[in-house]
Design a protein around this motif. Structure first.
Motif, mmCIF file in Angstrom:
data_model
loop_
_atom_site.group_PDB
_atom_site.id
_atom_site.type_symbol
_atom_site.label_atom_id
_atom_site.label_comp_id
_atom_site.label_asym_id
_atom_site.label_seq_id
_atom_site.Cartn_x
_atom_site.Cartn_y
_atom_site.Cartn_z
ATOM 1 N N PRO A 111 -2.392 -0.687 -3.781
ATOM 2 C CA PRO A 111 -3.447 0.307 -3.558
ATOM 3 C C PRO A 111 -2.856 1.633 -3.084
ATOM 4 O O PRO A 111 -1.870 1.660 -2.347
ATOM 5 C CB PRO A 111 -4.315 -0.331 -2.472
ATOM 6 C CG PRO A 111 -3.378 -1.238 -1.731
ATOM 7 C CD PRO A 111 -2.418 -1.759 -2.771
ATOM 8 N N THR A 123 -1.424 1.372 -9.109
ATOM 9 C CA THR A 123 -2.575 0.513 -8.817
ATOM 10 C C THR A 123 -2.636 -0.668 -9.788
ATOM 11 O O THR A 123 -3.028 -1.768 -9.400
ATOM 12 C CB THR A 123 -3.887 1.318 -8.869
ATOM 13 O OG1 THR A 123 -4.033 1.938 -10.148
ATOM 14 C CG2 THR A 123 -3.888 2.408 -7.815
ATOM 15 N N PHE A 183 -6.135 -0.306 3.469
ATOM 16 C CA PHE A 183 -5.184 -1.262 2.900
ATOM 17 C C PHE A 183 -5.540 -2.699 3.308
ATOM 18 O O PHE A 183 -5.529 -3.615 2.477
ATOM 19 C CB PHE A 183 -3.761 -0.938 3.350
ATOM 20 C CG PHE A 183 -3.207 0.343 2.796
ATOM 21 C CD1 PHE A 183 -3.463 0.729 1.494
ATOM 22 C CD2 PHE A 183 -2.417 1.167 3.586
ATOM 23 C CE1 PHE A 183 -2.943 1.908 0.979
ATOM 24 C CE2 PHE A 183 -1.897 2.353 3.083
ATOM 25 C CZ PHE A 183 -2.162 2.723 1.783
ATOM 26 N N TYR A 223 -8.500 -3.911 1.485
ATOM 27 C CA TYR A 223 -8.136 -4.218 0.091
ATOM 28 C C TYR A 223 -7.546 -5.621 0.000
ATOM 29 O O TYR A 223 -7.832 -6.365 -0.955
ATOM 30 C CB TYR A 223 -7.131 -3.181 -0.411
ATOM 31 C CG TYR A 223 -6.565 -3.461 -1.786
ATOM 32 C CD1 TYR A 223 -7.208 -2.995 -2.930
ATOM 33 C CD2 TYR A 223 -5.388 -4.189 -1.936
ATOM 34 C CE1 TYR A 223 -6.688 -3.246 -4.197
ATOM 35 C CE2 TYR A 223 -4.861 -4.450 -3.199
ATOM 36 C CZ TYR A 223 -5.512 -3.966 -4.325
ATOM 37 O OH TYR A 223 -4.992 -4.231 -5.571
ATOM 38 N N HIS A 224 -6.735 -5.998 0.993
ATOM 39 C CA HIS A 224 -6.090 -7.315 0.991
ATOM 40 C C HIS A 224 -6.956 -8.388 1.644
ATOM 41 O O HIS A 224 -6.473 -9.502 1.881
ATOM 42 C CB HIS A 224 -4.723 -7.229 1.683
ATOM 43 C CG HIS A 224 -3.704 -6.427 0.932
ATOM 44 N ND1 HIS A 224 -3.156 -6.850 -0.259
ATOM 45 C CD2 HIS A 224 -3.160 -5.200 1.189
ATOM 46 C CE1 HIS A 224 -2.299 -5.940 -0.703
ATOM 47 N NE2 HIS A 224 -2.281 -4.930 0.155
ATOM 48 N N ASP A 255 -6.821 6.836 -9.884
ATOM 49 C CA ASP A 255 -7.233 5.483 -9.525
ATOM 50 C C ASP A 255 -6.968 5.179 -8.052
ATOM 51 O O ASP A 255 -6.850 4.007 -7.678
ATOM 52 C CB ASP A 255 -6.480 4.465 -10.387
ATOM 53 C CG ASP A 255 -6.871 4.548 -11.850
ATOM 54 O OD1 ASP A 255 -7.977 5.046 -12.124
ATOM 55 O OD2 ASP A 255 -6.078 4.128 -12.701
ATOM 56 N N ARG A 256 -6.896 6.201 -7.231
ATOM 57 C CA ARG A 256 -6.602 5.941 -5.824
ATOM 58 C C ARG A 256 -7.740 5.153 -5.167
ATOM 59 O O ARG A 256 -8.896 5.240 -5.580
ATOM 60 C CB ARG A 256 -6.309 7.249 -5.092
ATOM 61 C CG ARG A 256 -7.394 8.339 -5.188
ATOM 62 C CD ARG A 256 -8.386 8.211 -4.098
ATOM 63 N NE ARG A 256 -9.244 9.378 -3.958
ATOM 64 C CZ ARG A 256 -10.514 9.281 -3.622
ATOM 65 N NH1 ARG A 256 -11.084 8.103 -3.451
ATOM 66 N NH2 ARG A 256 -11.252 10.379 -3.461
ATOM 67 N N LEU A 257 -7.385 4.392 -4.120
ATOM 68 C CA LEU A 257 -8.356 3.564 -3.417
ATOM 69 C C LEU A 257 -9.271 4.401 -2.533
ATOM 70 O O LEU A 257 -10.478 4.167 -2.460
ATOM 71 C CB LEU A 257 -7.615 2.521 -2.570
ATOM 72 C CG LEU A 257 -8.458 1.626 -1.665
ATOM 73 C CD1 LEU A 257 -9.335 0.700 -2.497
ATOM 74 C CD2 LEU A 257 -7.541 0.803 -0.745
ATOM 75 N N GLY A 284 0.826 -1.200 0.000
ATOM 76 C CA GLY A 284 0.000 0.000 0.000
ATOM 77 C C GLY A 284 0.859 1.248 0.000
ATOM 78 O O GLY A 284 1.964 1.267 0.539
#
Length: 339
Positions: free
Chosen positions: A145, A140, A311, A314-315, A157-159, A121
């Motif tokens: 992320p 990304t 983060f 996301y994982h 394209d940021r998370l 991240g």
């Protein structure tokens, strides 16, 4: 019912006897639906615990790339390190690249290095430019992320974005100045550290619109540049200070407040109200000395906790977050500064 746990362990988790669990797992007779559900739930709980234990043994590396004066970067680093023990279920390891000034190409090069070495991240505070947006897209695409911190990067394209509601902060600054200043015309100095920081632009736009509504008799003098660094900020301000013959207030969006105060005082200028951002060490000293009237503050530890959680989500190491909260502004005065 498939599982990979010993019957004794499932029984302990479900609060049942091993013989009962054995009957459930092998679909034998004389098992109530409620008992079967308890066993199924126990297996799911054991799977979740196993995932957490596995994750705790896994190191996740998160990179921080921050363009900001050292006084603010230190706050970011300190806040990130302070919450590491509270971030589960993974072992998080932050890596920091902190610079007073990072030109566009330097940011792009930093992101390419991160892509090459790998990361779980990236937390980024940088300017909103086309090249940086493209670098975020490449990051990304590499499976890393990106979360923007304090200042967002539009159409990227940021998370997620973590940090202050910048438009709300600008409106709050306008309200404070409008309420404090007595009736009459005058000038309000509004300073930004750089034209390409989207967060400061959002503050400035909301501030100007709100002040024009609340106090149309006040003129906003906008100055940008200096990156919040003392010498550069003083130089930028010196180019316009001679025209501030009716200065009544300052709204500093990008820091360098000691330099702003010194430059104004050297020209014999005094303000009725000074609104600044962030409770870093410099601003704490200035407000303690009654040289700042208000500090618009937000909880960096909470912001960074939201970043880490984004983060981990996301994982798939924690439950997925629907949204990432944005911090509301806190108005600090000399009388309510936290220890």
């Amino acid at each position: 019912m498939t599982h990979r746990f010993p019957i004794k362990e499932i029984a302990r988790q479900a609060g049942l006897g091993t013989a009962t669990v054995d009957r459930v797992l092998n679909a034998r007779a004389h098992v109530s639906p409620q008992t079967a559900l308890r066993v199924k739930a126990a297996i799911k709980e054991l799977e979740a615990q196993e995932a957490q234990l596995s994750a705790r043994g896994r190191r996740l590396f998160f990179d921080f790339v921050v363009e900001a004066p050292a006084r603010f970067s230190r706050e970011v680093k300190s806040a990130a390190e302070a919450i590491l023990q509270d971030i589960g279920p993974a072992v998080c390891r932050p890596r920091f690249l902190l610079q007073d000034v990072m030109e566009e190409d330097e940011v792009v090069a930093a992101l390419r290095r991160i892509q090459k070495r790998g990361s779980q991240g990236l937390c980024l505070k940088a300017r909103d430019t086309a090249k940086i947006r493209e670098a975020i897209a490449q990051t990304t695409a590499a499976g890393i992320p990106v979360v923007t911190l304090v200042t967002d990067i539009g159409q990227s394209d940021r998370l997620a974005y973590v940090g202050l509601d910048n438009s709300g902060a600008g409106r709050t600054a306008a309200y404070l100045i409008a309420r404090v200043l007595t009736a009459g015309s005058g000038q309000v100095l509004a300073t930004r550290s750089h034209r390409d920081f989207l967060g400061e632009k959002e503050r400035a736009d909301a501030f100007g619109e709100t002040l024009a509504t609340l106090r149309p008799d006040l003129q906003v003098i906008s100055v940008q540049g200096g990156s919040g660094v003392d010498f550069a900020t003083s130089k930028v301000l010196s180019d316009v200070v001679d025209g501030l013959d009716e200065l009544r207030a300052v709204y500093s969006m990008g820091g360098g407040n000691r330099s702003i105060l010194r430059t104004l005082e050297d020209r014999g200028l005094r303000t009725e109200v000074f609104v600044a951002h962030d409770l870093d060490k410099e601003n704490r000293d200035l407000i303690d000395a009654r040289r700042l009237d208000f500090i618009l503050h937000h909880d960096l530890k909470l912001d960074l906790k939201h970043a880490f959680n984004a983060f981990l989500s996301y994982h798939r190491l924690i439950s997925e977050q629907a949204t990432t909260p944005i911090s509301t502004v806190q108005v600090l005065t000399p009388e309510n500064i936290p220890p």
